[in-house]
Enzyme design. Structure first.
Site, PDB file in Angstrom:
ATOM      1  N   HIS A 118       0.824  -1.224   0.000  1.00 40.81           N
ATOM      2  CA  HIS A 118       0.000   0.000   0.000  1.00 40.81           C
ATOM      3  C   HIS A 118       0.856   1.272   0.000  1.00 40.81           C
ATOM      4  O   HIS A 118       0.736   2.081  -0.924  1.00 40.81           O
ATOM      5  CB  HIS A 118      -1.001  -0.036   1.148  1.00 40.81           C
ATOM      6  CG  HIS A 118      -1.670   1.272   1.407  1.00 40.81           C
ATOM      7  ND1 HIS A 118      -2.523   1.863   0.495  1.00 40.81           N
ATOM      8  CD2 HIS A 118      -1.586   2.138   2.455  1.00 40.81           C
ATOM      9  CE1 HIS A 118      -2.933   3.023   0.988  1.00 40.81           C
ATOM     10  NE2 HIS A 118      -2.377   3.214   2.167  1.00 40.81           N
ATOM     11  N   HIS A 129       3.904   7.012   5.276  1.00 41.81           N
ATOM     12  CA  HIS A 129       2.694   7.680   5.750  1.00 41.81           C
ATOM     13  C   HIS A 129       1.887   6.904   6.787  1.00 41.81           C
ATOM     14  O   HIS A 129       1.162   7.496   7.568  1.00 41.81           O
ATOM     15  CB  HIS A 129       1.810   8.135   4.575  1.00 41.81           C
ATOM     16  CG  HIS A 129       0.915   7.082   4.015  1.00 41.81           C
ATOM     17  ND1 HIS A 129       1.299   6.247   3.002  1.00 41.81           N
ATOM     18  CD2 HIS A 129      -0.351   6.720   4.341  1.00 41.81           C
ATOM     19  CE1 HIS A 129       0.301   5.430   2.711  1.00 41.81           C
ATOM     20  NE2 HIS A 129      -0.720   5.688   3.504  1.00 41.81           N
ATOM     21  N   ASP A 130       2.008   5.591   6.803  1.00 41.30           N
ATOM     22  CA  ASP A 130       1.249   4.820   7.792  1.00 41.30           C
ATOM     23  C   ASP A 130       2.115   4.253   8.912  1.00 41.30           C
ATOM     24  O   ASP A 130       1.629   3.542   9.783  1.00 41.30           O
ATOM     25  CB  ASP A 130       0.505   3.664   7.099  1.00 41.30           C
ATOM     26  CG  ASP A 130      -0.779   4.134   6.436  1.00 41.30           C
ATOM     27  OD1 ASP A 130      -1.351   5.136   6.894  1.00 41.30           O
ATOM     28  OD2 ASP A 130      -1.201   3.490   5.448  1.00 41.30           O
ATOM     29  N   GLU A 158       1.385   5.807  12.480  1.00 35.16           N
ATOM     30  CA  GLU A 158       0.018   5.472  12.820  1.00 35.16           C
ATOM     31  C   GLU A 158      -0.130   4.008  13.252  1.00 35.16           C
ATOM     32  O   GLU A 158      -0.747   3.710  14.256  1.00 35.16           O
ATOM     33  CB  GLU A 158      -0.856   5.760  11.581  1.00 35.16           C
ATOM     34  CG  GLU A 158      -2.262   5.242  11.633  1.00 35.16           C
ATOM     35  CD  GLU A 158      -3.122   6.020  12.603  1.00 35.16           C
ATOM     36  OE1 GLU A 158      -2.694   7.098  13.031  1.00 35.16           O
ATOM     37  OE2 GLU A 158      -4.205   5.510  12.939  1.00 35.16           O
ATOM     38  N   ASP A 159       0.455   3.123  12.485  1.00 32.77           N
ATOM     39  CA  ASP A 159       0.160   1.694  12.649  1.00 32.77           C
ATOM     40  C   ASP A 159       1.240   0.874  13.343  1.00 32.77           C
ATOM     41  O   ASP A 159       1.005  -0.271  13.669  1.00 32.77           O
ATOM     42  CB  ASP A 159      -0.063   1.042  11.274  1.00 32.77           C
ATOM     43  CG  ASP A 159      -1.267   1.629  10.554  1.00 32.77           C
ATOM     44  OD1 ASP A 159      -2.070   2.285  11.231  1.00 32.77           O
ATOM     45  OD2 ASP A 159      -1.392   1.428   9.341  1.00 32.77           O
ATOM     46  N   ASP A 201      -3.293   8.477  -1.353  1.00 29.84           N
ATOM     47  CA  ASP A 201      -3.666   7.438  -0.389  1.00 29.84           C
ATOM     48  C   ASP A 201      -5.131   7.044  -0.617  1.00 29.84           C
ATOM     49  O   ASP A 201      -5.481   5.875  -0.720  1.00 29.84           O
ATOM     50  CB  ASP A 201      -3.459   8.016   1.023  1.00 29.84           C
ATOM     51  CG  ASP A 201      -3.722   7.011   2.128  1.00 29.84           C
ATOM     52  OD1 ASP A 201      -3.536   5.804   1.889  1.00 29.84           O
ATOM     53  OD2 ASP A 201      -4.125   7.446   3.222  1.00 29.84           O
TER      54      ASP A 201
END
Ligand code: MN
Length: 749
Positions: A67, A92-93, A96-97, A157
């Site tokens: 992704h 980008h993630d 967050e993750d 995204d």
């Protein structure tokens, strides 16, 4: 035994290769020059992301890392962004993750990238927490004015998520699609990312109306060959003449999007076969900047020499570009066989801006002596963000009206200064756009030296002058006379102050009642505001003060229990379908459902809920539906294609529940539905033939029917009762088979 390890190693290998291939594709797609530091940063970001996401999978089962790589590739390939954005997209993630902290990113990649990643993380966490989407968008926009790349990466995204939405549960697909068409598509338009906008809307339609989508897609495929032949026939005589200009150029036909074709079919009420502008022809001229206009107009003159133009269809965005920077010359001409064809003429530079919008804009900053359209736009976004009075939903609405508008109107101040406002803006909007004080104290407005009402809709070329008076101030009524966010916001803030003042009485009354019940005030008010879905506490107090919400009525719904206010559970009921307006005042008319209309809500039987069918779209068993939790009329069941659905889902996604018909076929209850029947009127017999078919042959109940016709053409509206979509489709088919009938369409009432 080494045997098992070998197998798992074998199993892992193709995935590793998949990831490496995706990464190589990313590197190939980068258009900008990279120095060795850029290269190293991209590699580091890739490795960090691979490591961080290594145990995660997407809903589809594929490794999660694919992704971020895909998002970075979209940024590079489709927006043309440089190394900073690519690194940020890869990461980008991550914050967050995974367990990676922002500080680590800052240490490795520097302040700028950490800031972008932080912006993207904030957007995501706002989304994941069940916070209203509208609030989330405000965050999207605050990061936008900070660094536009955050929003561009967010767009990439979203695009990748939309492209791979297939493995999500249906209700999530609907929610994401609604949000996309409500805000991301217009934002893409505003940022000049036309391809994104088009693909967003197509992908949304694929989710909300798959049948119509696939229908058009397959028809486009079937007619492709014929269309190409026509385009060649159209282009051929132009090529010879354009070559005489002696400059490099390209000319080609481009298909229009499925979504836009669908809209045309709906708007014109004609079948696919009768839509001719399924494509546009584009001419791109490779010329130096100072010759752009000259050659564009020469090409225009060639095109209109060969094919006769419709004079009123010339659109010149070369002289004054659109406010999103778009420059192009559009004309519609009459091609072979008398078909209308749209031709777009532009330079290579203009084309790049049209394709990549904002991102390309920086490259050409300052050329052409045009005012900086995006700077001006960002200023207006900042202004909307600065309005402290608007709540999230109002803000979003304002932002859409004020900053995402597609069309504009050009007007002048008395000194001859050009002002651009959204199309539909009023004279009073103009006053507020010049200065808040001018708006507040506006007493009279003159357009072209003539007095006009404050709500006068501005026309291109109007010269507007404002007269003020110091004692004048806005009233509630003014809200009806403005459309721009700035004006609305200013007027509303005056109204809110007024409301707060009046609401004091309501607050006191409620306070007394809650004190008597011995329940916590703050907590109870919170519950009531949520229950009645008021945007604020002030609104609740105000409604009570004004008598619009009755205190005794509230406490028919709520009671005190263990020092807490709780809602009294209601019986299972279904409301009759035509009294939605009465819900506020009178008690809803209730009808026991007798287990006949069977629904599931969020997977459980709907019997626990109070629900009714929405009258805006009249769902019928078999339709794709969702449930929307209303403020005081229980759940409303809408079709996913309902014209109100997008708005509801985008703004109040947290109130959307998944709904399904239990058994589409077995219901004994009838549902209202309306059909539009169009055809050739060859005498008085048509009404009788339709009634014969519907009532006698199919045994269905007609509720109302109206038919109007002139000059051998008729249009009829028939409202009838059906049990499910199967029955509905049979009616449509049988009516279409009648000789005089040319089309039958289900319409929303
Ligand atoms: Mn993502």
């Amino acid at each position: 035994m080494t045997f098992t390890t070998d197998v798992s190693a074998l199993k892992q290998q193709p995935e590793e290769r998949l990831i490496q291939n995706a990464y190589r594709k990313l590197l190939r797609s980068i258009k900008s020059e990279l120095d060795s530091e850029d290269r190293q940063h991209i590699r580091m970001a890739y490795e960090l992301a691979v490591e961080a996401h290594k145990s995660q999978r997407r809903k589809s089962g594929e490794p999660y890392i694919l992704h971020p790589i895909a998002v970075a590739t979209i940024c590079a390939e489709e927006i043309g962004l440089g190394p900073t954005a690519i690194v940020a997209a890869l990461l980008h993630d991550v914050v967050e993750d995974t367990s990676i902290k922002l500080d680590e990113i800052k240490a490795q990649f520097g302040e700028r990238i950490a800031k972008i990643v932080d912006g993207l993380t904030k957007l995501d966490s706002a989304y994941n927490a069940e916070s209203p989407q509208a609030e989330n968008f405000r965050k999207v926009l605050s990061t936008l004015v900070d660094d536009v790349r955050v929003v561009l990466i967010k767009m990439a995204d979203r695009l990748h998520n939309m492209r791979t939405l297939g493995s999500m549960p249906r209700h999530k697909q609907l929610k994401i699609a609604a949000e996309t068409s409500y805000i991301y598509a217009p934002l893409a338009h505003r940022l000049g990312l036309y391809n994104f906008k088009t693909e967003f809307l197509d992908l949304c339609m694929k989710i909300t109306d798959p049948e119509a989508y696939h229908d058009i897609a397959s028809k486009l495929q079937q007619t492709k060959r014929e269309r190409n032949r026509y385009i060649n026939e159209f282009i051929k005589p132009l090529e010879d003449r354009l070559s005489e200009l002696g400059i490099p150029y390209k000319i080609f036909g481009r298909p229009k999007s499925i979504y836009s074709i669908f809209n045309k079919i709906k708007k014109k009420q004609v079948p696919f076969e009768e839509i001719y502008d399924l494509f546009a022809v584009r001419v791109i001229l490779d010329v130096p900047l100072d010759k752009e206009k000259l050659y564009c107009w020469q090409a225009y003159s060639i095109v209109t020499d060969v094919h006769r133009p419709l004079p009123e269809r010339l659109k010149d965005w070369i002289t004054v570009p659109k406010s999103n920077g778009y420059e192009s010359l559009h004309t519609t001409v009459i091609g072979p066989k008398g078909r209308y064809v749209e031709v777009q003429i532009r330079s290579a530079r203009m084309d790049e801006i049209a394709e990549r919008g904002f991102a390309a804009h920086w490259k050409y900053k300052g050329v052409n002596n045009q005012p900086d359209v995006y700077e001006r736009w960002l200023d207006s976004v900042r202004e909307t963000l600065d309005d402290p009075t608007s709540d999230a939903v109002e803000f979003l609405w304002d932002f859409k009206a004020n900053s995402l508008f597609n069309e504009e109107v050009y007007v002048y101040t008395p000194k001859g200064e050009l002002k651009i406002l959204p199309k539909g803006a009023t004279a009073l909007d103009f006053a507020f756009s010049i200065h808040t004080d001018l708006g507040y104290h506006c007493r009279a407005i003159k357009v072209n030296n003539k007095l006009v009402p404050m709500g006068y809709t501005l026309q291109n070329g109007d010269q507007v002058s404002i007269e003020t008076e110091r004692n004048q101030k806005p009233s509630e009524e003014w809200l009806k006379w403005v459309v721009t966010g700035k004006a609305k916001g200013k007027i509303r803030s005056v109204m809110k102050e007024e409301m707060r003042r009046k609401g004091e009485i309501g607050k006191e009354a409620l306070e007394r009642k809650l004190k008597n019940l011995k329940v916590d005030f703050e907590e109870s008010v919170e519950l009531l505001v949520k229950h009645y879905a008021y945007p604020s506490h002030a609104e609740l107090y105000f409604k009570i003060a004004e008598g619009k919400l009755d205190i005794p009525d509230i406490f028919k719904r709520f009671k005190a229990e263990n020092g807490k206010l709780v809602e009294i559970q209601h019986e299972v009921a279904i409301k009759s379908t035509d009294d939605s307006k009465a819900a506020d005042a009178a008690k809803p008319v209730r009808k026991k459902i007798d287990g006949k209309v069977r629904l599931t809500i969020n997977g459980e039987s709907a019997e626990r809920f109070e629900y009714s069918l929405a009258t805006c779209c009249n769902p019928v068993p078999g339709d794709d539906i969702f449930a929307y939790l209303t403020a005081n009329a229980g759940l409303k069941i809408h079709r996913t294609t309902c014209p109100n659905a997008t708005n509801l889902m985008a703004n109040y996604g947290y109130r959307i529940m998944k709904a399904d018909w239990k058994e589409a076929g077995t219901s004994e209850v009838s549902f209202t539905t309306t059909l539009l029947v169009v055809g050739i009127d060859d005498g008085p017999g048509i009404i009788q033939k339709i009634t014969q078919e519907v009532s006698n042959n199919l045994g269905l109940n007609i509720r109302s029917m109206s038919i109007a016709g002139n000059e051998g053409y008729f249009e009829g509206k028939i409202t009838l009762m059906v049990a499910n979509t199967e029955q509905l489709n049979t009616v449509i088919r049988n009516l279409e088979n009648l000789e005089q009938v040319s089309s039958v369409t289900r319409i929303d009432e």
